[in-house]
Design a protein around this motif. Structure first.
Motif, mmCIF file in Angstrom:
data_model
loop_
_atom_site.group_PDB
_atom_site.id
_atom_site.type_symbol
_atom_site.label_atom_id
_atom_site.label_comp_id
_atom_site.label_asym_id
_atom_site.label_seq_id
_atom_site.Cartn_x
_atom_site.Cartn_y
_atom_site.Cartn_z
ATOM 1 N N LYS A 269 0.765 -1.399 -0.082
ATOM 2 C CA LYS A 269 0.045 -0.065 0.225
ATOM 3 C C LYS A 269 0.866 1.287 -0.157
ATOM 4 C CE LYS A 269 -4.075 -2.090 0.695
ATOM 5 N NZ LYS A 269 -5.510 -1.786 -0.310
ATOM 6 N N TYR B 226 -3.608 7.194 6.146
ATOM 7 C CA TYR B 226 -3.230 6.115 5.067
ATOM 8 C C TYR B 226 -3.295 4.653 5.498
ATOM 9 C CZ TYR B 226 -3.242 9.361 1.124
ATOM 10 O OH TYR B 226 -3.697 10.111 0.087
ATOM 11 N N ARG C 154 -6.634 3.205 3.907
ATOM 12 C CA ARG C 154 -6.003 2.288 2.866
ATOM 13 C C ARG C 154 -5.450 1.155 3.232
ATOM 14 N NH1 ARG C 154 -9.232 4.824 0.510
ATOM 15 N NH2 ARG C 154 -8.910 6.856 -0.762
ATOM 16 N N GLY C 155 -4.728 1.093 4.520
ATOM 17 C CA GLY C 155 -4.219 -0.143 5.092
ATOM 18 C C GLY C 155 -5.285 -1.202 5.358
#
Length: 328
Positions: A68, A121, A125-126
């Motif tokens: 990522k 993030y 996103r993680g």
């Protein structure tokens, strides 16, 4: 010498160079043992941990976050039994060491904003396509996980400090606090121990370390952990400024109700403070580790911001007032 020999072998296997120096690093709060392993051209951090499940969890999380493009150390190689591994050497400069050296300067604020930006993030996103079943020792920051922390505070700190309370009334307050926090969405990656000691500044960028205890949870907990870290002593107006910055970063990735998000944040700050006091009680008041004993007074300073604002948790409020007034 067994640890050094195994790590030297892994170093040779990965870098195809003989290790010329291996130095044990100071141990922190965990039972893991760290070494700096070097040759003429390479350096790595060698880790020994007897809890293989914890090591496997760290390696899994690291590989996922790398995919990522989140700033975490690279894991180079691990032993077959997963008790030993080599990871990227990020140097010796933690964000905490910069804070202790400089105080809360504009430079430190810049680093904190970079950490908060990267944290969003990591969390949001993680969490995408993340296998939370791998998380260890617990998969989710749920009621059971919250009560573990709250009971640690009760038995390892409040009782040891001889605070007086009704067990029944305090448990009712704990249930009320948990119910409130569980109303917040919790499908994100919760670092769990996001504090400046666990952020390394390498090549002027923040890198997260020690996230193997991460689990599924709500966003605000990690921001609370970072901004209310007792030893960092961030002034309240800067805490508020940085949290507003964090909310803006979060809102770039997902839609949130900022008023509700901020109100619930205060509840996560409270439960994080209680978790920290429980840990300090066990490591400091019971195990008598000096660093944790020294951290108790600044941790209780954080409590002072809450004792007049939790009227709906009367027994907990009473306990906190006793602790602030006590001579621990």
């Amino acid at each position: 010498m067994q640890h050094e020999e195994i790590l030297k072998h892994l170093f040779k296997q990965y870098f195809n160079e003989d290790c010329t120096a291996i130095i044990q690093l100071p141990q922190a709060g965990s039972d893991r043992i760290y070494f700096r392993v070097k040759s003429d051209t390479h350096s790595a951090i060698g880790t020994y941990g007897k809890d293989t499940k914890e090591n496997e969890t760290f390696i899994h999380h690291t590989k996922h976050f790398h995919q990522k493009f989140i700033t975490v150390p690279q894991v180079y190689i691990a032993s077959d039994d997963k008790q030993y591994y080599l990871q990227q050497d990020l140097g010796d400069t933690s964000l905490y060491s910069i804070i202790k050296s400089e105080g809360i300067t504009e430079n430190v604020k810049k680093h904190l904003k970079e950490v908060l930006q990267q944290l969003t993030y990591l969390q949001i996103r993680g969490a995408e396509h993340f296998n939370f079943a791998i998380c260890y020792p617990i998969q989710e920051f749920n009621r059971s996980s919250m009560f573990w922390d709250l009971n640690s505070f009760k038995y390892y700190f409040a009782r040891v400090a001889r605070a007086h309370f009704s067990e029944i009334d305090l448990n009712e307050d704990f249930h009320r606090l948990c119910e409130y926090l569980m109303e917040e969405p919790n499908q994100y990656f919760m670092f769990r121990d996001c504090q400046s000691r666990n952020v390394m500044i390498h090549e002027n960028k923040p890198y997260f370390i020690d996230y193997q205890g991460g689990r599924k949870g709500s966003l605000q907990y990690d921001a609370a952990s970072l901004l209310w870290q007792a030893g960092a002593k961030i002034p309240i107006e800067i805490k508020n400024e940085l949290f507003d910055f964090y909310m803006e970063e979060v809102s770039k990735l997902i839609t949130i109700d900022k008023k509700d998000f901020k109100e619930r944040y205060n509840g996560f700050v409270l439960i994080r403070i209680l978790q920290v006091l429980g840990a300090y009680g066990f490591r400091g008041l019971i195990e008598r580790r000096p660093h944790f004993i020294e951290s108790i007074v600044p941790a209780l300073e954080n409590v002072k911001h809450f004792i007049d604002n939790i009227d709906n948790l009367p027994e907990l409020n009473s306990v906190l007032k006793q602790l602030v007034a006590s001579d621990i």
